[in-house]
Each structure stands twice: as structure tokens, then as C-alpha cells.
Scaffold this motif. Structure first.
Motif, short mmCIF file in Angstrom:
data_model
loop_
_atom_site.label_atom_id
_atom_site.label_comp_id
_atom_site.label_asym_id
_atom_site.label_seq_id
_atom_site.Cartn_x
_atom_site.Cartn_y
_atom_site.Cartn_z
N PRO A 157 9.40 24.17 10.45
CA PRO A 157 9.48 24.95 9.20
C PRO A 157 8.55 26.15 9.22
CG PRO A 157 8.21 22.95 8.85
CD PRO A 157 8.78 22.86 10.24
N SER A 158 9.05 27.28 8.71
CA SER A 158 8.25 28.51 8.64
C SER A 158 8.67 29.29 7.41
CB SER A 158 8.44 29.36 9.89
OG SER A 158 7.71 30.57 9.79
N PHE A 159 7.99 29.05 6.30
CA PHE A 159 8.35 29.68 5.03
C PHE A 159 7.44 30.84 4.65
CE2 PHE A 159 9.68 25.21 4.72
CZ PHE A 159 11.04 25.39 4.53
N ASP A 160 6.50 31.20 5.53
CA ASP A 160 5.51 32.20 5.15
C ASP A 160 5.94 33.63 5.43
OD1 ASP A 160 5.46 31.81 7.86
OD2 ASP A 160 3.28 31.97 8.05
N ALA A 161 7.12 33.84 6.01
CA ALA A 161 7.57 35.20 6.32
C ALA A 161 9.06 35.35 6.02
CB ALA A 161 7.29 35.53 7.78
N TYR A 210 16.74 32.11 -4.30
CA TYR A 210 17.64 33.26 -4.28
C TYR A 210 18.91 33.04 -5.09
CZ TYR A 210 14.54 34.14 -0.35
OH TYR A 210 13.42 34.31 0.45
N LEU A 211 19.02 31.90 -5.76
CA LEU A 211 20.17 31.61 -6.60
C LEU A 211 19.98 32.20 -7.99
CD1 LEU A 211 20.78 27.84 -5.73
CD2 LEU A 211 21.97 29.85 -4.82
N PRO A 212 21.06 32.29 -8.78
CA PRO A 212 20.89 32.70 -10.19
C PRO A 212 19.86 31.82 -10.88
CG PRO A 212 23.21 32.65 -9.60
CD PRO A 212 22.47 32.07 -8.43
N LYS A 213 19.10 32.38 -11.76
CA LYS A 213 17.99 31.64 -12.40
C LYS A 213 18.45 30.32 -13.01
CE LYS A 213 14.93 35.56 -13.37
NZ LYS A 213 15.69 36.54 -12.56
N ALA A 214 19.65 30.31 -13.55
CA ALA A 214 20.15 29.09 -14.18
C ALA A 214 20.37 27.96 -13.18
CB ALA A 214 21.45 29.39 -14.92
N GLU A 215 20.45 28.29 -11.89
CA GLU A 215 20.71 27.28 -10.87
C GLU A 215 19.47 26.90 -10.08
OE1 GLU A 215 24.17 27.96 -8.42
OE2 GLU A 215 25.03 29.31 -9.91
N GLN A 216 18.34 27.46 -10.41
CA GLN A 216 17.11 27.16 -9.69
C GLN A 216 16.50 25.89 -10.26
OE1 GLN A 216 14.45 30.53 -9.44
NE2 GLN A 216 16.12 31.93 -8.91
N THR A 217 16.76 24.77 -9.57
CA THR A 217 16.34 23.48 -10.12
C THR A 217 15.46 22.66 -9.19
OG1 THR A 217 18.34 22.42 -9.26
CG2 THR A 217 18.44 23.32 -11.49
N ALA A 218 15.31 23.13 -7.93
CA ALA A 218 14.57 22.31 -6.96
C ALA A 218 13.72 23.16 -6.05
CB ALA A 218 15.56 21.49 -6.12
N THR A 219 12.97 22.50 -5.18
CA THR A 219 12.12 23.19 -4.21
C THR A 219 12.98 23.92 -3.20
OG1 THR A 219 10.46 21.46 -4.41
CG2 THR A 219 10.33 22.87 -2.46
N PRO A 220 12.65 25.19 -2.86
CA PRO A 220 13.45 25.93 -1.90
C PRO A 220 13.60 25.21 -0.57
CG PRO A 220 11.88 27.38 -2.98
CD PRO A 220 11.52 25.97 -3.39
N ALA A 221 14.79 25.36 0.04
CA ALA A 221 15.09 24.77 1.33
C ALA A 221 15.33 25.88 2.35
CB ALA A 221 16.31 23.87 1.20
N PRO A 222 15.43 25.53 3.65
CA PRO A 222 15.36 26.57 4.66
C PRO A 222 16.66 27.19 5.13
CG PRO A 222 15.32 24.45 5.71
CD PRO A 222 15.38 24.19 4.23
N THR A 223 16.57 28.44 5.58
CA THR A 223 17.42 29.02 6.63
C THR A 223 16.46 29.71 7.58
OG1 THR A 223 19.27 30.41 7.20
CG2 THR A 223 18.02 31.05 5.25
N ALA A 224 16.76 30.89 8.11
CA ALA A 224 15.88 31.41 9.15
C ALA A 224 15.67 32.90 9.09
CB ALA A 224 16.43 31.03 10.52
N SER A 225 14.59 33.36 9.73
CA SER A 225 14.34 34.80 9.90
C SER A 225 13.69 35.00 11.25
CB SER A 225 13.43 35.32 8.78
OG SER A 225 12.20 34.65 8.76
N LYS A 226 13.64 36.24 11.65
CA LYS A 226 13.10 36.55 12.97
C LYS A 226 11.62 36.86 12.91
CE LYS A 226 17.18 37.92 15.32
NZ LYS A 226 18.00 37.31 14.31
#
Length: 289
Positions: free
Chosen positions: A222-226, A273-289
Motif C-alpha cells: 500500500p502507498s497512499f501518500d502520493a 473521489y466519489l460524489p459526497k453522498a456516496e462517501q461512506t467508508a475508508t478510501p481503498a486503493p488503485t495506483a499511481s506512478k
């Protein structure tokens, strides 16, 4: 989306303007030059955004069978640019190691390639707000004997030069021998040929290579800092603000979600990154370089 190759007539335009000024005897500003009203974002070519990207970073940015750029980042940026009033977006492939410098020195208006936002990179360019956060993955062959990050000790590990994976590996995989490549395709070829033992890249791109070549994941880190952002040259405040406004709109009206579901089917979704009405949980991952 418009992807094309253009020949910029900057020299011809400059010569024409100079000729007009010489004939008129005026040494001041000319109506023939681009005004802030005509080019509010300070683009290289008014009405067109020139983008430095990658042609082999599926599903973020890559070229299809016809040579056109596509992918999550490409479609998202094109949508955001349209919201800013610019529909002509020209993508050009670059090596990642030189991409930010090309944006910083004015060769391109923006850099779009799931580029992780770091303090070091912010010394070179400015970034839009983030739009992805993620995991990093080590892929290898089934017969390599590498089953976790500790198994990289004494092994040859491929990284793409200039990426977050390279920086992470330098700091955390000190017992591995790093081999630097210009892009993922070259590195994965080296894994398949046996010239390196494994390759370190982003989570989503790793999935594609695993499916294509029968490779396996040895570690998902996991790398959520960038989080990833769009890169723009320093001082392009109006462009950055327009991109941020467009991003916020694309997230709130569900466009970002629709594109994510299209390009990352089955992957966990970062809820920030979802519409505010759908933000219900802790963010989960995808990726960046």
C-alpha cells in the motif's frame, strides 16, 4: 477526445508579427499577438492543450491498435479539459524519466500519466488536486522463488526510472540490485527473458502484465501518500485552477466513478473521489506512478 500530431507554426507567426510591427513603426504590443482573453490558460497554442503522457501504461495511458491514446487518465483529462472550455487535447508519448522536465520547460502544457504527487516533484512542476491513490506491486515468474518482498534480497529488480516505485525501492529494497528501465514493457520483457528476477510497478498495470504473460504477484504494497495528479508548469495558476474545478465537477456528477468502473472493473474504489453522498467508508486503493 482529439489526439493528433501537429506542426507548430510559432516561428512563422512570430515573423509575421515582427513584419507588421516593422511596417507600422510600432514597437509596442500588437493586436495580432495572443491576449489573455484569447488564451486565459497561457497554452502553447491557444485553444489546444498539449499533453505529455505514456504510451504503455495500461489502463492509465496507452496507445490502442490505431495508435490513439486512451485509458482512464486520458479520458478523465479530456473530460476535465472540456469542462475548462478546451476540446482539442493532443497527447504525445514520452519516457517517464523526462516527462515532468518537458512540462516544466514549456514543451507541453500538462503531464498526464497517473503521476504521483510528491514534494520532490513539486520542486519541478505544480499539480492539480489528486484523483487516484494506490498500491505498488512486485511481479515475477512462477519459477523465480520470490514470494514476498523479503525474497528480493540479492535479486535483480526492475524499476522504471523516475517513478515512485524507483524511489520506494531505493529506500526499502536496499538488498536488491535495482535495474532501471525507460518503461514497463521493456522491464517486463527483461523479466520474461530472465535478465531481471522481478519488476516493481503499479498495481493496475501489474494485473494486465500478469494476465498477458502468466506472471505472478509477489507483493502488493500500500502507498497512499502520493495520489496521482495532473502536472502543469509552475506559474500556470489559471490552468491549474480550471483543472481542479473540472476534476471536482467530474467527481461530484459521477463521471469519475463511471470511468473508474470502466477501466478498473472489480478493483476496490477509492471513495474520496466519489460524489459526497456516496462517501461512506475508508478510501481503498488503485495506483499511481
Amino acid at each position: 477526445m482529439i489526439t493528433r500530431t501537429t506542426v507548430r507554426p510559432a516561428a512563422l507567426i512570430a515573423a509575421a508579427v515582427a513584419a507588421v510591427l516593422a511596417l507600422s513603426g510600432c514597437g509596442g504590443s500588437s493586436s495580432a499577438s495572443s491576449s489573455p482573453a484569447e488564451n486565459p490558460y497561457g497554452l502553447i497554442e491557444p485553444g489546444s492543450i498539449r499533453v505529455a503522457s505514456l504510451g504503455d501504461s495500461k489502463p492509465y495511458t496507452f496507445t490502442d491498435a490505431q495508435g490513439k491514446f486512451t485509458g482512464f487518465d486520458v479520458e478523465l483529462f479530456t473530460d476535465v479539459a472540456s469542462r475548462a472550455g478546451v476540446d482539442d487535447v493532443v497527447f504525445t508519448g514520452q519516457d517517464f524519466s523526462g516527462l515532468l522536465a518537458a512540462v516544466a520547460n514549456g514543451q507541453f502544457d500538462a503531464g498526464v500519466a497517473a503521476i504521483g504527487i510528491t514534494d520532490k516533484r513539486k520542486e519541478t512542476v505544480d499539480f492539480s488536486d489528486g484523483y487516484l491513490a494506490g498500491y505498488l506491486t512486485v511481479i515475477t515468474t512462477k519459477s523465480s522463488g520470490i514470494s514476498n518482498a523479503d525474497g528480493l534480497s540479492g535479486k535483480r529488480l526492475g524499476v522504471v526510472q523516475g517513478t515512485l516505485q524507483e524511489a520506494y525501492a531505493v529506500k526499502n529494497f536496499t538488498s536488491a540490485s535495482l535495474v532501471r528501465f525507460p518503461d514497463n514493457n521493456t522491464a517486463v520483457s527483461a523479466v520474461n527473458s530472465g535478465s531481471v528476477d522481478a519488476h516493481f510497478l503499479d498495481y493496475e498495470a501489474a494485473k494486465s502484465y500478469q494476465e498477458q504473460f502468466g506472471l505472478v504477484s509477489a507483493a502488493d504494497i500500500p502507498s497512499f501518500d502520493a495520489p496521482a495528479g495532473f502536472a502543469v508548469a509552475k506559474g500556470k495558476t489559471a490552468l491549474k485552477e480550471a483543472l481542479n474545478k473540472g476534476l471536482a465537477e467530474a467527481m461530484e456528477d459521477g463521471t469519475w466513478k463511471k470511468l473508474y468502473e470502466k477501466w478498473f472493473p472489480g478493483s476496490p474504489m477509492p471513495e474520496q473521489y466519489l460524489p459526497k453522498a456516496e462517501q461512506t467508508a475508508t478510501p481503498a486503493p488503485t495506483a499511481s506512478k
